[in-house]
Design an enzyme around this catalytic site. Structure first.
Site, PDB file in Angstrom:
ATOM      1  CG  HIS A 132       8.287 -29.900  19.626  1.00 21.14           C
ATOM      2  ND1 HIS A 132       8.109 -29.740  18.281  1.00 21.14           N
ATOM      3  CD2 HIS A 132       7.228 -29.299  20.227  1.00 21.14           C
ATOM      4  CE1 HIS A 132       6.992 -29.067  18.073  1.00 21.14           C
ATOM      5  NE2 HIS A 132       6.436 -28.798  19.240  1.00 21.14           N
ATOM      6  CG  ASP A 175       2.712 -28.525  27.009  1.00 23.93           C
ATOM      7  OD1 ASP A 175       2.070 -27.471  27.139  1.00 23.93           O
ATOM      8  OD2 ASP A 175       2.490 -29.366  26.130  1.00 23.93           O
TER       9      ASP A 175
END
Ligand code: ACO
Length: 451
Positions: free
Chosen positions: A328, A385
């Site tokens: 991320h 996710d």
């Protein structure tokens, strides 16, 4: 309409917030043989940013920061995120508390209007969201124009921008008397459009919304009911969907939210600005990753690779393979949403009596990655996710719809940012600078003189 706080209140709140963000310090920079002083703005959680808005006027210099790795593009009071500590809060409330106690539509109100609704506001909000969920019958015919194989994100983005053609008074983004009703219409209708796009892809008749069901139950009803038999949404599925939508509801200045803000900064109407955000979310490095994760897991199983073998493949840069659902831009620690989703994944599968080998594989991959120096050194952890697709799969949502589910969840965040921006009197059109690297001035050559 007196339902919701008025613009005047928001502006007053904004002005008092600006006073709070008093300039506490400054930095000095030297350019050539001159020294310049630049103000430092401090946020409510102590984050500090050098205000470079006058830099070019003072020094002739701009800053260069590709992909905005080090640039705060706005001051925003919506969501706080600390990627080092793994903290995420909406309007100050930790994501863990909202996931535990709130509903998606209550969280949407919180994000958009800045406070948890009173019982009167909550009642009106819920009532209006159910009463505006049908789409114009003419819009139904738009679906006929798409091939069965159309990706639902393509349908979603174009349907959302099409909504602006049915509500022409919403075209004036600055007209605040229509803002609340436009927001309500968009939240209510996005679920209907999303479910219709799925029905279209499987050739089933559209199922109209039901006002006696809450937002999440109604969505599952529109997705999975058929006229031939009665449908009762499964309580475990409703709860899981509620949680997933809350966890996706906002994430400050990510790619799609920044897109909504930059499009909206041209005073573009809400429907069109959100449609742009949906397109940005579609990319596999952003919201499209949830679909990619499940496809990756399926592929690993098909090729009969072990978790370790796949991780080795990922580490070999020449393979061009990434461990989707990992890493991320902001989190260099556990994504707090991933922690909650991983637990929810175990609970949902257990309660629904599903044994999914994909979950075991995902856990093996996570374990292998988290103990591997490649991932440790780069601070790569599972993101939101990594496990969400496994839950959606358990709910019966097909893989191609995963990113649509993300869009449904992210909608309140996009709206909150669009509203914050449009109501801020100091907003200017977003327009970055560049450092030009092309040819210097040269001249047009007729065809016979070109080499
Ligand atoms: N698998 C393997 N290596 C990775 C991964 C991954 N998932 N993510 C990052 N890396 C590596 C990069 O190759 C790079 O290595 P290097 O320093 O040797 O060149 C290093 O880690 C830093 O990665 P960047 O791509 O520079 O980091 P950035 O902040 O630009 O990208 C991103 C973040 C796009 C999320 C990236 O981690 C990624 O592609 N992850 C997979 C896709 C994904 O899951 N996206 C969803 C993100 S969450 C969301 O949008 C909802």
């Amino acid at each position: 309409m007196t339902l919701l706080p008025h613009r005047a209140k928001s502006v007053a709140r904004w002005n008092s917030r600006k006073k709070e963000l008093a300039v506490a310090e400054s930095v000095r920079i030297t350019a050539g043989n001159q020294e310049f002083e630049l103000a430092v703005t401090t946020g409510s959680e102590g984050e500090r940013g050098i205000d470079i808005s006058n830099l070019r006027a003072k020094t002739g210099l701009v800053t260069l920061d590709p992909a905005f790795m080090n640039t705060a593009s706005v001051e925003s009071a919506i969501t706080f995120l600390d990627g080092e500590k793994g903290i995420l809060r909406y309007r100050g409330i930790p994501i863990e508390e909202l996931g535990q106690s709130s509903t998606f539509i209550e969280t949407a109100f919180l994000l958009i209007y800045g406070h948890l609704p009173t019982s009167d506001e909550a009642q009106k909000w819920e009532h209006l969201l159910t009463r505006h969920s049908m789409i114009h019958e003419d819009m139904k015919r738009f679906f006929d124009g798409y091939p069965m194989t159309a990706h639902p994100m393509a349908i979603l983005s174009s349907m959302v921008t099409s909504l602006s053609s049915f509500y022409p008074y919403a075209l004036n983004a600055k007209a605040d008397e229509f803002r609340d009703i436009t927001i309500i219409r968009l939240i209510a209708k996005l679920a209907t459009i999303a479910a219709f796009s799925y029905k279209k892809s499987i050739g089933h008749p559209f199922v109209y919304p039901r006002n006696d069901l809450n937002y999440c139950a109604n969505f599952l009803h529109m997705m999975f009911a058929v006229p031939a038999e009665e449908y009762r949404p499964n309580a475990v599925a409703v709860k899981a969907l509620n949680l997933l939508l809350i966890l996706h509801a906002d994430h400050e200045q990510n790619c799609s939210t920044s897109t909504v803000r930059i499009v909206g900064s041209a005073q573009t109407n809400l429907f069109a600005s959100i449609s742009a955000g949906i397109c940005a979310l579609w990319g596999p490095l952003h919201g499209g990753a949830n679909q990619e994760v499940v496809e990756m897991l399926e592929d690993i199983r098909k090729k009969k690779l072990s978790a370790r073998e796949f991780i080795n493949q990922v580490k070999d840069k020449k393979s061009g393979t990434r461990l989707m659902g990992f890493g991320h831009r902001v989190y260099k620690n556990f994504d707090p949403r991933a922690k909650i989703i991983k637990k929810a994944c175990d609970d949902v599968l257990l309660q629904m009596g599903i044994r999914d080998p994909m979950l075991d594989l995902a856990k093996e991959l996570e374990e292998a990655a988290l103990s591997d120096p490649y991932f440790i050194e780069r601070k790569l952890y599972p993101n939101v996710d990594f496990y969400s697709g496994i839950i959606y799969k358990a709910l019966g949502v097909p893989t191609a719809m995963f990113t649509v589910m993300f869009a449904l969840g992210r909608l309140p965040g996009w709206i909150a940012h669009w509203k914050e921006m449009i109501e801020d009197p100091s907003t200017k059109i977003g327009r970055p600078r560049q450092i030009y690297t092309g040819p210097r001035e040269n001249h047009y050559l007729p065809m016979d003189k070109r080499g």
